[in-house]
Design an enzyme around this catalytic site. Structure first.
Site, PDB file in Angstrom:
ATOM      1  N   SER A 117       0.829  -1.201   0.000  1.00 60.36           N
ATOM      2  CA  SER A 117       0.000   0.000   0.000  1.00 60.36           C
ATOM      3  C   SER A 117       0.861   1.249   0.000  1.00 60.36           C
ATOM      4  O   SER A 117       1.980   1.251   0.536  1.00 60.36           O
ATOM      5  CB  SER A 117      -0.885  -0.009   1.260  1.00 60.36           C
ATOM      6  OG  SER A 117      -1.444   1.255   1.509  1.00 60.36           O
ATOM      7  N   TYR A 141      -1.941   0.213  10.257  1.00 59.58           N
ATOM      8  CA  TYR A 141      -2.148  -0.442   8.963  1.00 59.58           C
ATOM      9  C   TYR A 141      -0.914  -0.285   8.082  1.00 59.58           C
ATOM     10  O   TYR A 141      -0.396  -1.259   7.519  1.00 59.58           O
ATOM     11  CB  TYR A 141      -3.371   0.148   8.250  1.00 59.58           C
ATOM     12  CG  TYR A 141      -3.475  -0.278   6.806  1.00 59.58           C
ATOM     13  CD1 TYR A 141      -3.756  -1.597   6.472  1.00 59.58           C
ATOM     14  CD2 TYR A 141      -3.279   0.637   5.774  1.00 59.58           C
ATOM     15  CE1 TYR A 141      -3.845  -1.998   5.143  1.00 59.58           C
ATOM     16  CE2 TYR A 141      -3.366   0.254   4.443  1.00 59.58           C
ATOM     17  CZ  TYR A 141      -3.635  -1.060   4.140  1.00 59.58           C
ATOM     18  OH  TYR A 141      -3.707  -1.460   2.825  1.00 59.58           O
ATOM     19  N   LYS A 145       1.905  -3.172   6.586  1.00 61.82           N
ATOM     20  CA  LYS A 145       2.297  -3.343   5.192  1.00 61.82           C
ATOM     21  C   LYS A 145       3.812  -3.190   5.028  1.00 61.82           C
ATOM     22  O   LYS A 145       4.439  -3.902   4.229  1.00 61.82           O
ATOM     23  CB  LYS A 145       1.552  -2.351   4.299  1.00 61.82           C
ATOM     24  CG  LYS A 145       0.074  -2.669   4.146  1.00 61.82           C
ATOM     25  CD  LYS A 145      -0.136  -4.037   3.497  1.00 61.82           C
ATOM     26  CE  LYS A 145      -1.583  -4.347   3.250  1.00 61.82           C
ATOM     27  NZ  LYS A 145      -1.781  -5.685   2.620  1.00 61.82           N
TER      28      LYS A 145
END
Length: 322
Positions: A117, A141, A145
């Site tokens: 991402s 988050y 990643k």
């Protein structure tokens, strides 16, 4: 070569399945269906329902389907939720990946494509983000990643596995109504949800250091994302220059949240002024991609503009409501 696609019944995953299956690549899907829908999958594509946290399940799937390559998309992906529930995100996104990689190594999988991402960049120090821009995630988050990329690359180097990490920018649109985004985590469906309810779209902060004060993002059509996966998967399988690849997937064009809401209102015919509310934790001010590396290496380039993304998503939403 059979490809296992984790999260293949989800919004992005089902588009990747469609692109690869239509190109003649044998695929099998693993999905726990917590956010996926089996009706998104072509009838000829096998679906194995289960979680990447279950090693016994993965061992069986990899063995029975003679899997040689993996496209890993299964993950939790809401930035705000990750701030509230970091342990959930580390368990699902990092521990799940570790279990999957361990199973892949044991099964002799030769290629591994990881869904990463643009959140790994945080708020970048440059106007346009290249793959060499320093990683500085702002949310749990984004941290998961980043850690996932490290784990994939380290495993690939140690085991001789060809790997690629694809850093998505903001995904929108649909290739066909049946594959539409039914969640409300991304901007376009979030705005649709508000407009359909007769409520003003929300802008989370208008005091960012951008031209109109709202966040600027690089929006990319999900069909372009899927085609990029196909191109990279084939490069990994070919063995040509495949080993430790990292690619941005974007259009190289920034659009502000306020501009997107204005365009959505124009396309849908809903003229409701947006409402400004507090910033969301973990949201960077501006993230715009350079996709030059993918264009140079594989000849890939996005083919859909922002209008096409919104129009296709709106058509799908109307179709779902009869």
């Amino acid at each position: 070569m059979t490809w296992l696609i984790t999260g293949g019944a989800g919004y992005i995953g089902s588009h990747v399945v469609k692109s690869m299956a239509e190109a003649g690549e044998p695929v099998v899907v693993v999905d726990d269906l917590s956010g996926g829908d089996p009706r998104r999958l072509p009838g000829q594509v096998p679906l194995e329902r289960g979680t990447v946290l279950d090693r016994t399940f993965l061992d069986r799937v990899l063995r029975e389907h003679a899997v040689e390559g993996i496209v890993h998309l299964a993950a939790k992906k809401a930035v705000g939720e990750s701030v509230e529930k970091p342990l959930l995100y580390y368990r699902e996104n990092v521990t799940g990946l570790q279990v999957l990689l361990d199973a892949a190594v044991s099964a002799g999988v030769s290629s591994f494509l990881f869904s990463s991402s643009a959140s790994v960049y945080g708020t970048p120090p440059t106007e346009v983000v290249t793959e060499d821009t320093p990683l500085a995630p702002l949310s749990p988050y984004g941290e998961t990643k980043t850690a996932g990329e490290w784990m994939v690359r380290a495993t690939g180097r140690a085991q001789g596995m060809a790997t690629a990490c694809l850093r998505y920018f903001n995904v929108a649109g649909t290739a066909e109504p049946a594959l539409a985004d039914t969640g409300v985590f991304n901007l376009v469906p979030m705005v649709f949800e508000r407009l359909d309810a007769g409520l003003p779209p929300l802008i989370f902060g208008d005091d960012y250091p951008t031209p109109d004060g709202t966040c600027v993002r690089d929006y990319i059509h999900v069909a372009d994302i899927a085609d990029a996966h196909l191109a990279v998967a084939r490069r990994l399988a070919s063995g040509r220059g495949a080993g430790d690849l990292v690619y941005n997937i974007g259009r190289g064009e920034g659009v502000s949240v306020r501009e997107m809401i204005r365009l959505i209102a124009e396309i849908t015919g809903h003229e409701i002024a947006p409402e400004v509310t507090d910033r969301r934790p973990g949201d960077p001010a501006k993230v715009v991609a350079s996709a030059d590396r993918l264009a140079t290496d594989l000849g890939w380039k996005a083919s859909h503009d922002v209008h096409a993304m919104i129009a296709s998503a709106w058509e799908a939403r109307r179709a779902s409501r009869g």
